[in-house]
Write a protein that holds these residues in place. Structure first.
Motif, PDB file in Angstrom:
ATOM      1  N   ASN A   1     -36.844 -15.987  -8.363  1.00 21.87           N
ATOM      2  CA  ASN A   1     -37.657 -17.127  -8.739  1.00 21.87           C
ATOM      3  C   ASN A   1     -37.233 -18.286  -7.843  1.00 21.87           C
ATOM      4  OD1 ASN A   1     -39.095 -15.870 -10.768  1.00 21.87           O
ATOM      5  ND2 ASN A   1     -37.784 -16.591 -12.430  1.00 21.87           N
ATOM      6  N   GLU A   2     -38.209 -18.936  -7.206  1.00 21.50           N
ATOM      7  CA  GLU A   2     -37.915 -20.005  -6.243  1.00 21.50           C
ATOM      8  C   GLU A   2     -38.361 -21.341  -6.823  1.00 21.50           C
ATOM      9  OE1 GLU A   2     -38.934 -18.674  -2.070  1.00 21.50           O
ATOM     10  OE2 GLU A   2     -39.687 -16.949  -3.199  1.00 21.50           O
ATOM     11  N   ASN A   3     -37.405 -22.184  -7.171  1.00 25.42           N
ATOM     12  CA  ASN A   3     -37.698 -23.375  -7.960  1.00 25.42           C
ATOM     13  C   ASN A   3     -38.344 -24.513  -7.184  1.00 25.42           C
ATOM     14  OD1 ASN A   3     -35.460 -24.131  -6.468  1.00 25.42           O
ATOM     15  ND2 ASN A   3     -34.405 -25.148  -8.163  1.00 25.42           N
ATOM     16  N   GLN A   4     -38.414 -24.407  -5.861  1.00 28.33           N
ATOM     17  CA  GLN A   4     -39.004 -25.492  -5.087  1.00 28.33           C
ATOM     18  C   GLN A   4     -40.371 -25.143  -4.507  1.00 28.33           C
ATOM     19  OE1 GLN A   4     -35.753 -26.458  -2.293  1.00 28.33           O
ATOM     20  NE2 GLN A   4     -35.281 -28.238  -3.568  1.00 28.33           N
ATOM     21  N   LYS A   5     -40.933 -24.038  -4.939  1.00 31.83           N
ATOM     22  CA  LYS A   5     -42.262 -23.689  -4.447  1.00 31.83           C
ATOM     23  C   LYS A   5     -43.294 -24.586  -5.108  1.00 31.83           C
ATOM     24  CE  LYS A   5     -43.637 -19.939  -2.938  1.00 31.83           C
ATOM     25  NZ  LYS A   5     -44.244 -18.606  -2.712  1.00 31.83           N
ATOM     26  N   PRO A   6     -44.210 -25.137  -4.337  1.00 33.70           N
ATOM     27  CA  PRO A   6     -45.256 -25.987  -4.920  1.00 33.70           C
ATOM     28  C   PRO A   6     -46.332 -25.156  -5.598  1.00 33.70           C
ATOM     29  CG  PRO A   6     -45.625 -25.739  -2.574  1.00 33.70           C
ATOM     30  CD  PRO A   6     -44.323 -25.031  -2.868  1.00 33.70           C
TER      31      PRO A   6
ATOM     32  N   GLY B   1     -40.187 -13.896  -9.186  1.00 35.22           N
ATOM     33  CA  GLY B   1     -38.940 -13.229  -8.890  1.00 35.22           C
ATOM     34  C   GLY B   1     -38.582 -12.089  -9.824  1.00 35.22           C
ATOM     35  N   LEU B   2     -37.897 -11.099  -9.256  1.00 34.06           N
ATOM     36  CA  LEU B   2     -37.318 -10.021 -10.056  1.00 34.06           C
ATOM     37  C   LEU B   2     -35.974 -10.440 -10.629  1.00 34.06           C
ATOM     38  CD1 LEU B   2     -38.007  -7.078  -7.572  1.00 34.06           C
ATOM     39  CD2 LEU B   2     -39.367  -7.700  -9.575  1.00 34.06           C
ATOM     40  N   PHE B   3     -35.349 -11.431  -9.972  1.00 37.45           N
ATOM     41  CA  PHE B   3     -34.037 -11.910 -10.398  1.00 37.45           C
ATOM     42  C   PHE B   3     -34.037 -13.430 -10.497  1.00 37.45           C
ATOM     43  CE2 PHE B   3     -33.220  -7.828  -8.456  1.00 37.45           C
ATOM     44  CZ  PHE B   3     -32.226  -7.261  -9.262  1.00 37.45           C
ATOM     45  N   TYR B   4     -33.204 -13.937 -11.416  1.00 33.66           N
ATOM     46  CA  TYR B   4     -32.915 -15.359 -11.442  1.00 33.66           C
ATOM     47  C   TYR B   4     -31.907 -15.663 -10.334  1.00 33.66           C
ATOM     48  CZ  TYR B   4     -35.012 -15.255 -16.129  1.00 33.66           C
ATOM     49  OH  TYR B   4     -35.861 -15.091 -17.193  1.00 33.66           O
ATOM     50  N   PRO B   5     -31.764 -16.912  -9.943  1.00 30.40           N
ATOM     51  CA  PRO B   5     -30.793 -17.248  -8.892  1.00 30.40           C
ATOM     52  C   PRO B   5     -29.356 -16.847  -9.211  1.00 30.40           C
ATOM     53  CG  PRO B   5     -32.356 -19.036  -9.160  1.00 30.40           C
ATOM     54  CD  PRO B   5     -32.622 -18.073 -10.274  1.00 30.40           C
ATOM     55  N   ASN B   6     -29.016 -16.696 -10.507  1.00 29.86           N
ATOM     56  CA  ASN B   6     -27.658 -16.252 -10.858  1.00 29.86           C
ATOM     57  C   ASN B   6     -27.513 -14.738 -10.799  1.00 29.86           C
ATOM     58  OD1 ASN B   6     -29.063 -15.427 -13.090  1.00 29.86           O
ATOM     59  ND2 ASN B   6     -27.933 -16.680 -14.562  1.00 29.86           N
TER      60      ASN B   6
ATOM     61  N   LEU C   1     -30.054 -20.742  -4.764  1.00 36.58           N
ATOM     62  CA  LEU C   1     -29.926 -19.306  -4.530  1.00 36.58           C
ATOM     63  C   LEU C   1     -28.516 -18.937  -4.081  1.00 36.58           C
ATOM     64  CD1 LEU C   1     -33.277 -18.495  -2.675  1.00 36.58           C
ATOM     65  CD2 LEU C   1     -32.772 -18.415  -5.128  1.00 36.58           C
ATOM     66  N   PRO C   2     -28.097 -17.705  -4.341  1.00 33.19           N
ATOM     67  CA  PRO C   2     -26.787 -17.251  -3.868  1.00 33.19           C
ATOM     68  C   PRO C   2     -26.779 -17.169  -2.346  1.00 33.19           C
ATOM     69  CG  PRO C   2     -28.020 -15.427  -4.813  1.00 33.19           C
ATOM     70  CD  PRO C   2     -28.794 -16.668  -5.122  1.00 33.19           C
TER      71      PRO C   2
ATOM     72  N   GLN D   1     -29.103 -12.466 -12.386  1.00 32.02           N
ATOM     73  CA  GLN D   1     -29.516 -11.753 -13.593  1.00 32.02           C
ATOM     74  C   GLN D   1     -30.974 -11.338 -13.444  1.00 32.02           C
ATOM     75  OE1 GLN D   1     -28.847 -14.388 -16.870  1.00 32.02           O
ATOM     76  NE2 GLN D   1     -26.677 -14.663 -16.416  1.00 32.02           N
ATOM     77  N   ARG D   2     -31.307 -10.199 -14.015  1.00 30.11           N
ATOM     78  CA  ARG D   2     -32.687  -9.722 -13.951  1.00 30.11           C
ATOM     79  C   ARG D   2     -33.612 -10.594 -14.804  1.00 30.11           C
ATOM     80  NH1 ARG D   2     -33.550  -4.395 -12.224  1.00 30.11           N
ATOM     81  NH2 ARG D   2     -31.712  -3.079 -11.986  1.00 30.11           N
ATOM     82  N   VAL D   3     -34.804 -10.809 -14.306  1.00 27.19           N
ATOM     83  CA  VAL D   3     -35.840 -11.426 -15.126  1.00 27.19           C
ATOM     84  C   VAL D   3     -36.367 -10.388 -16.113  1.00 27.19           C
ATOM     85  CG1 VAL D   3     -38.104 -12.560 -15.105  1.00 27.19           C
ATOM     86  CG2 VAL D   3     -36.450 -13.032 -13.279  1.00 27.19           C
ATOM     87  N   TYR D   4     -36.448  -9.149 -15.674  1.00 26.63           N
ATOM     88  CA  TYR D   4     -36.791  -7.999 -16.509  1.00 26.63           C
ATOM     89  C   TYR D   4     -36.224  -6.775 -15.816  1.00 26.63           C
ATOM     90  CZ  TYR D   4     -40.626  -8.518 -13.176  1.00 26.63           C
ATOM     91  OH  TYR D   4     -41.355  -8.715 -12.033  1.00 26.63           O
ATOM     92  N   ASN D   5     -36.127  -5.696 -16.545  1.00 28.16           N
ATOM     93  CA  ASN D   5     -35.404  -4.530 -16.056  1.00 28.16           C
ATOM     94  C   ASN D   5     -36.348  -3.437 -15.582  1.00 28.16           C
ATOM     95  OD1 ASN D   5     -33.395  -2.695 -15.499  1.00 28.16           O
ATOM     96  ND2 ASN D   5     -33.060  -2.108 -17.623  1.00 28.16           N
ATOM     97  N   ILE D   6     -36.412  -3.246 -14.275  1.00 30.68           N
ATOM     98  CA  ILE D   6     -37.203  -2.152 -13.702  1.00 30.68           C
ATOM     99  C   ILE D   6     -36.387  -1.504 -12.584  1.00 30.68           C
ATOM    100  CG2 ILE D   6     -39.419  -3.242 -14.217  1.00 30.68           C
ATOM    101  CD1 ILE D   6     -39.585  -3.895 -11.162  1.00 30.68           C
ATOM    102  N   PRO D   7     -36.649  -0.237 -12.275  1.00 26.43           N
ATOM    103  CA  PRO D   7     -35.991   0.403 -11.130  1.00 26.43           C
ATOM    104  C   PRO D   7     -36.629  -0.085  -9.838  1.00 26.43           C
ATOM    105  CG  PRO D   7     -37.549   1.912 -12.102  1.00 26.43           C
ATOM    106  CD  PRO D   7     -37.537   0.697 -12.987  1.00 26.43           C
ATOM    107  N   LEU D   8     -35.873  -0.076  -8.759  1.00 26.48           N
ATOM    108  CA  LEU D   8     -36.377  -0.521  -7.469  1.00 26.48           C
ATOM    109  C   LEU D   8     -36.220   0.539  -6.388  1.00 26.48           C
ATOM    110  CD1 LEU D   8     -34.972  -4.168  -7.517  1.00 26.48           C
ATOM    111  CD2 LEU D   8     -37.331  -3.437  -7.927  1.00 26.48           C
ATOM    112  N   SER D   9     -35.769   1.724  -6.774  1.00 26.59           N
ATOM    113  CA  SER D   9     -35.533   2.791  -5.802  1.00 26.59           C
ATOM    114  C   SER D   9     -35.688   4.134  -6.485  1.00 26.59           C
ATOM    115  CB  SER D   9     -34.122   2.675  -5.218  1.00 26.59           C
ATOM    116  OG  SER D   9     -33.159   2.904  -6.238  1.00 26.59           O
TER     117      SER D   9
END
Length: 497
Positions: A317-322, A331-336, A36-37, A338-346
């Motif tokens: 997206n959290e890659n170490q979740k069991p 996740g709404l975003f990849y760790p880099n 994650l960043p 970038q959006r996983v998909y495009n939706i408004p949040l506000s």
């Protein structure tokens, strides 16, 4: 009255682009990942998306420091493994609050402390007995530091703590937990002016019952709805039915005065073969429609005057979740970033004015169908009647607006300039808007028992002439340049501006 079908189509279009002041949308910032960043980059991402509330699952120093002076409110968490220590030792609690809360507040806008996460769930465990005592010691620590008036204490419960959730009106807590845990917790929340935290995931109900639960009903898309056999209320989404089941469960124990916040809800963008419904398309529809539903004002059918306040799970997206594949794909975003998909949040995002994230590659298209998320412009607003409302409820709203409400209903009388189109929805819309403008468009003046919504787009004249070819091309190209009024058939909707 004329048929509602044609007019309903038109109002559905307008409702898809309407927004109003409503509840709040926050995001859960989980960090069970190794890619994650850093927190300061995450704060920049949150601010770029207009996210004003975040919930974390601990009290990490780097995260709380990064959030300082950001304007973002945060809910911190006392981890499950520390509940026993805090519950048994007031001095331990005092030290925890001093080191994890007072050290950062008020520069970091800590608004609540979550005592554990889903300790109160389907079954009683060895940790369950420590929840309420831990809540009390943490509260006492806040009182000592004079922080109790600004920071609330609660504990996120899983919806599986309900013994019954269908129909929503029959919602009840599991009997073996009522006396030992639920009532003491609700008493604490009432005494301290706090609220119940609850995690609600329609995905799980749909996954396990996909043959009997409609996907559209699960994703907030257009659907006939489900009528509650106990109280006659119609539910248009599984999420609202689940939330109201919790309200009903509290009401059954005479805690009608308590509020709740949905501290987790979401939909996975990928899953195992057995995880029916887990996909990017469905995740975008659920979360996108959830945001729009929350920000457009009304509460649930059972609590229509209480705005919905939710925290989407999750930011990344959290890659170490069991667990199954879905656990790593909420996740709404990849760790880099970038959006996983495009939706408004506000609200700003709904209005189409939100800044893009750091990168826009590998995004799916936003949901823009009748059951999805659509853009809207800002500026003047109108109050419109919902075509999905029951005719009896619309008539009651119309009668109130034209009577006690003092709306100017002369134009919708026979031979009046706004009598046509002669339909209940059209007449209610005119009356509702007249009342709304008379009240100077204050929050709550466009409600009418949940049968109204605020539109930022005026009703367009072209929609109401039968000789026009109503194609999607025409509708999308229709000009909304009504100056000082909105043309509606042959009448003019006042704006009050």
């Amino acid at each position: 009255m004329a048929s509602l079908s044609f007019f309903s189509f038109l109002i559905l279009f307008l409702s898809a682009i309407a927004v109003s002041d409503g509840g709040s949308v926050g995001i859960n910032y989980g960090r069970v990942a190794d890619n994650l960043p850093p927190p300061d980059k995450v704060v920049q991402l949150l601010k770029s998306q207009g996210v004003a509330k975040v919930k974390i699952f601990d009290s990490d120093s780097a995260v709380l420091t990064a959030l300082a002076n950001s304007g973002i409110s945060v809910v911190v968490c006392l981890p499950n493994e520390q509940l026993a220590s805090v519950a048994k030792d007031q001095s331990f609690s005092d030290g925890w609050v001093q080191a994890n809360i007072a050290k950062y507040y008020p520069a970091t806008k800590i608004e609540a402390i979550a005592i554990g996460n889903e300790v109160i769930a389907e079954n009683i465990t060895d940790t369950t007995k420590f929840v309420v005592p831990a809540m009390k010691t943490i509260q006492a620590s806040l009182v000592k530091l004079k922080l109790d008036s600004n920071i609330k204490v609660s504990s996120p419960v899983a919806i599986s703590c309900l013994g019954n959730s269908y129909p929503a009106s029959a919602g009840s807590f599991k009997t073996d937990q009522v006396q030992s845990t639920i009532i003491p917790m609700l008493d604490f929340l009432r005494e301290t002016g706090s609220y119940l935290m609850v995690n609600v995931y329609p995905f799980f109900a749909y996954k396990d019952n996909s043959k009997t639960i409609s996907l559209d009903y699960s994703l907030f898309k257009d659907n006939p709805g489900v009528v509650d056999s106990g109280n006659g209320l119609r539910y248009k989404s599984l999420f609202e039915a689940q939330v109201d089941a919790v309200y009903a469960a509290m009401s059954a124990l005479t805690y009608d005065d308590l509020k709740l916040v949905v501290t987790e809800t979401g939909w996975p963008s990928a899953g195992d073969a057995a995880e029916v419904g887990a996909s990017q398309e469905n995740a975008a529809a659920y979360n996108g429609n959830l945001v729009r539903r929350v920000l457009t004002g009304n509460g649930t059918p059972l609590r229509p005057n209480d705005p919905l306040n939710v925290y989407i799970f999750a930011l990344f997206n959290e890659n170490q979740k069991p667990g199954p594949t879905s656990e790593r794909n909420y996740g709404l975003f990849y760790p880099n970033e970038q959006r996983v998909y495009n939706i408004p949040l506000s609200q700003k995002g709904l209005n189409g004015n939100q800044s893009p994230p750091a990168s826009n590659v590998n995004q799916t298209a936003p949901v823009n169908n009748w059951g999805g998320v659509s853009k809207a412009t800002s500026g003047q607003t109108w109050c419109m009647a919902s075509p999905n409302a029951e005719a009896e409820e619309l008539q009651e709203g119309l009668d109130y607006a034209c009577g006690e409400g003092g709306a100017d209903c002369g134009p919708i009388q026979p031979n009046g300039a706004c009598y046509n189109p002669n339909s209940l929805v059209a007449h209610a819309s005119y009356a509702y808007n007249s009342y709304y403008q008379k009240k100077a468009r204050v929050s709550g003046s466009c409600f009418f028992s949940g049968t109204a919504y605020v539109s930022t787009q005026p009703p367009c004249t072209y929609f109401f002439y039968p000789f026009i070819l109503f194609t999607f091309k025409l509708i999308h190209s229709c000009s909304f340049s009504c100056l000082g009024f909105a043309a509606f058939g042959n009448c003019q909707f006042p704006t009050g501006y």
